[in-house]
Design a protein around this motif. Structure first.
Motif, PDB file in Angstrom:
ATOM      1  N   ASP A   1       0.788  -1.229   0.000  1.00  0.00           N
ATOM      2  CA  ASP A   1       0.000   0.000   0.000  1.00  0.00           C
ATOM      3  C   ASP A   1       0.823   1.284   0.000  1.00  0.00           C
ATOM      4  OD1 ASP A   1      -2.319  -1.468  -0.008  1.00  0.00           O
ATOM      5  OD2 ASP A   1      -2.657  -1.296   2.146  1.00  0.00           O
ATOM      6  N   MET A   2       2.070   1.213   0.394  1.00  0.00           N
ATOM      7  CA  MET A   2       2.855   2.438   0.553  1.00  0.00           C
ATOM      8  C   MET A   2       4.001   2.469  -0.462  1.00  0.00           C
ATOM      9  SD  MET A   2       3.082   2.638   4.695  1.00  0.00           S
ATOM     10  CE  MET A   2       3.776   4.278   4.701  1.00  0.00           C
ATOM     11  N   GLU A   3       4.295   3.675  -0.942  1.00  0.00           N
ATOM     12  CA  GLU A   3       5.433   3.814  -1.845  1.00  0.00           C
ATOM     13  C   GLU A   3       6.743   3.571  -1.119  1.00  0.00           C
ATOM     14  OE1 GLU A   3       5.950   7.157  -4.470  1.00  0.00           O
ATOM     15  OE2 GLU A   3       3.780   7.192  -4.825  1.00  0.00           O
ATOM     16  N   ASP A   4       6.860   4.106   0.098  1.00  0.00           N
ATOM     17  CA  ASP A   4       8.092   3.938   0.869  1.00  0.00           C
ATOM     18  C   ASP A   4       7.748   3.623   2.326  1.00  0.00           C
ATOM     19  OD1 ASP A   4      10.678   3.901   1.809  1.00  0.00           O
ATOM     20  OD2 ASP A   4      10.862   6.081   1.897  1.00  0.00           O
ATOM     21  N   PRO A   5       7.568   2.347   2.638  1.00  0.00           N
ATOM     22  CA  PRO A   5       7.235   1.980   4.018  1.00  0.00           C
ATOM     23  C   PRO A   5       8.473   1.851   4.914  1.00  0.00           C
ATOM     24  CG  PRO A   5       7.240   0.036   2.648  1.00  0.00           C
ATOM     25  CD  PRO A   5       7.538   1.211   1.750  1.00  0.00           C
ATOM     26  N   GLY A   6       9.571   2.454   4.516  1.00  0.00           N
ATOM     27  CA  GLY A   6      10.861   2.292   5.190  1.00  0.00           C
ATOM     28  C   GLY A   6      10.842   2.477   6.693  1.00  0.00           C
ATOM     29  N   ASP A   7      10.240   3.586   7.174  1.00  0.00           N
ATOM     30  CA  ASP A   7      10.235   3.844   8.620  1.00  0.00           C
ATOM     31  C   ASP A   7       9.504   2.750   9.379  1.00  0.00           C
ATOM     32  OD1 ASP A   7      11.720   6.148   8.381  1.00  0.00           O
ATOM     33  OD2 ASP A   7       9.977   7.479   8.396  1.00  0.00           O
ATOM     34  N   GLN A   8       8.362   2.343   8.869  1.00  0.00           N
ATOM     35  CA  GLN A   8       7.593   1.293   9.537  1.00  0.00           C
ATOM     36  C   GLN A   8       8.345  -0.033   9.504  1.00  0.00           C
ATOM     37  OE1 GLN A   8       6.355   3.479   7.364  1.00  0.00           O
ATOM     38  NE2 GLN A   8       4.482   4.313   8.175  1.00  0.00           N
ATOM     39  N   LEU A   9       8.993  -0.324   8.386  1.00  0.00           N
ATOM     40  CA  LEU A   9       9.707  -1.597   8.270  1.00  0.00           C
ATOM     41  C   LEU A   9      10.927  -1.638   9.181  1.00  0.00           C
ATOM     42  CD1 LEU A   9       9.477  -2.342   4.444  1.00  0.00           C
ATOM     43  CD2 LEU A   9       7.990  -3.107   6.312  1.00  0.00           C
ATOM     44  N   ARG A  10      11.543  -0.498   9.427  1.00  0.00           N
ATOM     45  CA  ARG A  10      12.682  -0.462  10.354  1.00  0.00           C
ATOM     46  C   ARG A  10      12.242  -0.830  11.774  1.00  0.00           C
ATOM     47  NH1 ARG A  10      14.615   3.237   6.740  1.00  0.00           N
ATOM     48  NH2 ARG A  10      13.571   5.071   7.513  1.00  0.00           N
ATOM     49  N   ILE A  11      10.980  -0.644  12.054  1.00  0.00           N
ATOM     50  CA  ILE A  11      10.421  -0.994  13.364  1.00  0.00           C
ATOM     51  C   ILE A  11       9.857  -2.412  13.342  1.00  0.00           C
ATOM     52  CG2 ILE A  11       8.531  -0.454  14.965  1.00  0.00           C
ATOM     53  CD1 ILE A  11       8.909   2.516  13.949  1.00  0.00           C
ATOM     54  N   LEU A  12       9.111  -2.731  12.304  1.00  0.00           N
ATOM     55  CA  LEU A  12       8.380  -4.001  12.262  1.00  0.00           C
ATOM     56  C   LEU A  12       9.246  -5.210  11.935  1.00  0.00           C
ATOM     57  CD1 LEU A  12       5.150  -2.727  10.546  1.00  0.00           C
ATOM     58  CD2 LEU A  12       5.402  -3.442  12.921  1.00  0.00           C
ATOM     59  N   ASN A  13      10.242  -5.062  11.086  1.00  0.00           N
ATOM     60  CA  ASN A  13      11.084  -6.205  10.749  1.00  0.00           C
ATOM     61  C   ASN A  13      11.828  -6.753  11.969  1.00  0.00           C
ATOM     62  OD1 ASN A  13      10.392  -6.704   8.067  1.00  0.00           O
ATOM     63  ND2 ASN A  13      11.791  -5.142   7.308  1.00  0.00           N
ATOM     64  N   PRO A  14      12.438  -5.903  12.811  1.00  0.00           N
ATOM     65  CA  PRO A  14      13.065  -6.442  14.026  1.00  0.00           C
ATOM     66  C   PRO A  14      12.043  -7.069  14.988  1.00  0.00           C
ATOM     67  CG  PRO A  14      13.934  -4.257  13.548  1.00  0.00           C
ATOM     68  CD  PRO A  14      12.771  -4.484  12.624  1.00  0.00           C
ATOM     69  N   LEU A  15      10.843  -6.506  15.047  1.00  0.00           N
ATOM     70  CA  LEU A  15       9.792  -7.077  15.894  1.00  0.00           C
ATOM     71  C   LEU A  15       9.444  -8.480  15.390  1.00  0.00           C
ATOM     72  CD1 LEU A  15       6.753  -5.258  17.291  1.00  0.00           C
ATOM     73  CD2 LEU A  15       6.444  -7.454  16.222  1.00  0.00           C
ATOM     74  N   LEU A  16       9.283  -8.619  14.084  1.00  0.00           N
ATOM     75  CA  LEU A  16       8.989  -9.923  13.497  1.00  0.00           C
ATOM     76  C   LEU A  16      10.131 -10.896  13.760  1.00  0.00           C
ATOM     77  CD1 LEU A  16       7.206 -11.755  11.781  1.00  0.00           C
ATOM     78  CD2 LEU A  16       8.273 -10.755   9.734  1.00  0.00           C
ATOM     79  N   GLN A  17      11.357 -10.448  13.619  1.00  0.00           N
ATOM     80  CA  GLN A  17      12.504 -11.329  13.862  1.00  0.00           C
ATOM     81  C   GLN A  17      12.560 -11.759  15.326  1.00  0.00           C
ATOM     82  OE1 GLN A  17      14.492 -12.732  11.462  1.00  0.00           O
ATOM     83  NE2 GLN A  17      14.988 -14.017  13.224  1.00  0.00           N
ATOM     84  N   SER A  18      12.237 -10.856  16.221  1.00  0.00           N
ATOM     85  CA  SER A  18      12.216 -11.184  17.650  1.00  0.00           C
ATOM     86  C   SER A  18      11.173 -12.266  17.944  1.00  0.00           C
ATOM     87  CB  SER A  18      11.933  -9.918  18.459  1.00  0.00           C
ATOM     88  OG  SER A  18      11.945 -10.189  19.823  1.00  0.00           O
ATOM     89  N   LEU A  19      10.002 -12.162  17.325  1.00  0.00           N
ATOM     90  CA  LEU A  19       8.975 -13.196  17.488  1.00  0.00           C
ATOM     91  C   LEU A  19       9.445 -14.530  16.913  1.00  0.00           C
ATOM     92  CD1 LEU A  19       5.773 -11.162  16.615  1.00  0.00           C
ATOM     93  CD2 LEU A  19       6.219 -12.323  18.789  1.00  0.00           C
ATOM     94  N   ARG A  20      10.080 -14.487  15.760  1.00  0.00           N
ATOM     95  CA  ARG A  20      10.599 -15.718  15.144  1.00  0.00           C
ATOM     96  C   ARG A  20      11.688 -16.348  16.012  1.00  0.00           C
ATOM     97  NH1 ARG A  20      10.539 -13.493   8.936  1.00  0.00           N
ATOM     98  NH2 ARG A  20       8.419 -14.190   8.467  1.00  0.00           N
ATOM     99  N   ASP A  21      12.541 -15.516  16.599  1.00  0.00           N
ATOM    100  CA  ASP A  21      13.582 -16.024  17.496  1.00  0.00           C
ATOM    101  C   ASP A  21      12.957 -16.679  18.731  1.00  0.00           C
ATOM    102  OD1 ASP A  21      15.475 -15.039  15.723  1.00  0.00           O
ATOM    103  OD2 ASP A  21      15.987 -13.292  16.963  1.00  0.00           O
ATOM    104  N   LEU A  22      11.927 -16.037  19.262  1.00  0.00           N
ATOM    105  CA  LEU A  22      11.209 -16.588  20.411  1.00  0.00           C
ATOM    106  C   LEU A  22      10.637 -17.957  20.059  1.00  0.00           C
ATOM    107  CD1 LEU A  22       9.921 -16.251  23.256  1.00  0.00           C
ATOM    108  CD2 LEU A  22       8.031 -15.076  22.113  1.00  0.00           C
ATOM    109  N   ARG A  23       9.990 -18.040  18.903  1.00  0.00           N
ATOM    110  CA  ARG A  23       9.389 -19.304  18.456  1.00  0.00           C
ATOM    111  C   ARG A  23      10.461 -20.363  18.235  1.00  0.00           C
ATOM    112  NH1 ARG A  23       7.691 -23.521  17.824  1.00  0.00           N
ATOM    113  NH2 ARG A  23       5.857 -24.196  16.672  1.00  0.00           N
ATOM    114  N   ALA A  24      11.590 -19.979  17.664  1.00  0.00           N
ATOM    115  CA  ALA A  24      12.690 -20.926  17.436  1.00  0.00           C
ATOM    116  C   ALA A  24      13.240 -21.448  18.754  1.00  0.00           C
ATOM    117  CB  ALA A  24      13.800 -20.265  16.614  1.00  0.00           C
ATOM    118  N   SER A  25      13.326 -20.587  19.762  1.00  0.00           N
ATOM    119  CA  SER A  25      13.830 -21.040  21.066  1.00  0.00           C
ATOM    120  C   SER A  25      12.871 -22.035  21.704  1.00  0.00           C
ATOM    121  CB  SER A  25      14.097 -19.853  21.999  1.00  0.00           C
ATOM    122  OG  SER A  25      12.891 -19.285  22.473  1.00  0.00           O
ATOM    123  N   MET A  26      11.585 -21.896  21.420  1.00  0.00           N
ATOM    124  CA  MET A  26      10.611 -22.867  21.924  1.00  0.00           C
ATOM    125  C   MET A  26      10.794 -24.204  21.202  1.00  0.00           C
ATOM    126  SD  MET A  26       7.287 -20.481  22.283  1.00  0.00           S
ATOM    127  CE  MET A  26       6.525 -21.029  23.801  1.00  0.00           C
TER     128      MET A  26
END
Length: 106
Positions: free
Chosen positions: A33-58
């Motif tokens: 939906d956005m031409e440049d979602p850069g700012d949001q992705l700088r926040i959301l990508n690490p959040l997603l990775q943190s959730l994936r890391d949590l799931r991997a540790s489980m």
């Protein structure tokens, strides 16, 4: 929307899996939906990775409940009114800090 604290490890895993899906879909929507979602992705990508890391540790057995916030909570708290899945993140964090909602037999 999930509103009750998980009672079993399986429910906790399912909650984390659902959060991963929600964040991933939110990112996909922003990218579409956005031409440049850069700012949001700088926040959301690490959040997603943190959730994936949590799931991997489980999955690998290294996960431990502990009475401290998960790494993504700083972002979740800062942007909670802008994230449609903030309640889910708070529930995951609450379960991490205080354990499953296991009923006592006594």
């Amino acid at each position: 929307m999930v509103s009750m604290k998980p009672k079993t490890a399986q429910q906790y895993v399912e909650l984390i899996d659902q959060a991963i899906i929600e964040v991933d879909e939110f990112i996909a929507c922003l990218e579409f939906d956005m031409e440049d979602p850069g700012d949001q992705l700088r926040i959301l990508n690490p959040l997603l990775q943190s959730l994936r890391d949590l799931r991997a540790s489980m999955a690998d057995g290294s996960y431990l409940f502990e009475n401290k916030d998960l790494p993504f909570m700083e972002v979740a708290n800062k942007f909670n009114t802008k994230l449609p899945f903030s309640h889910m993140l708070a529930l995951i964090n609450d379960t991490h800090r205080y354990g499953l909602d296991v009923e006592s037999d006594s």
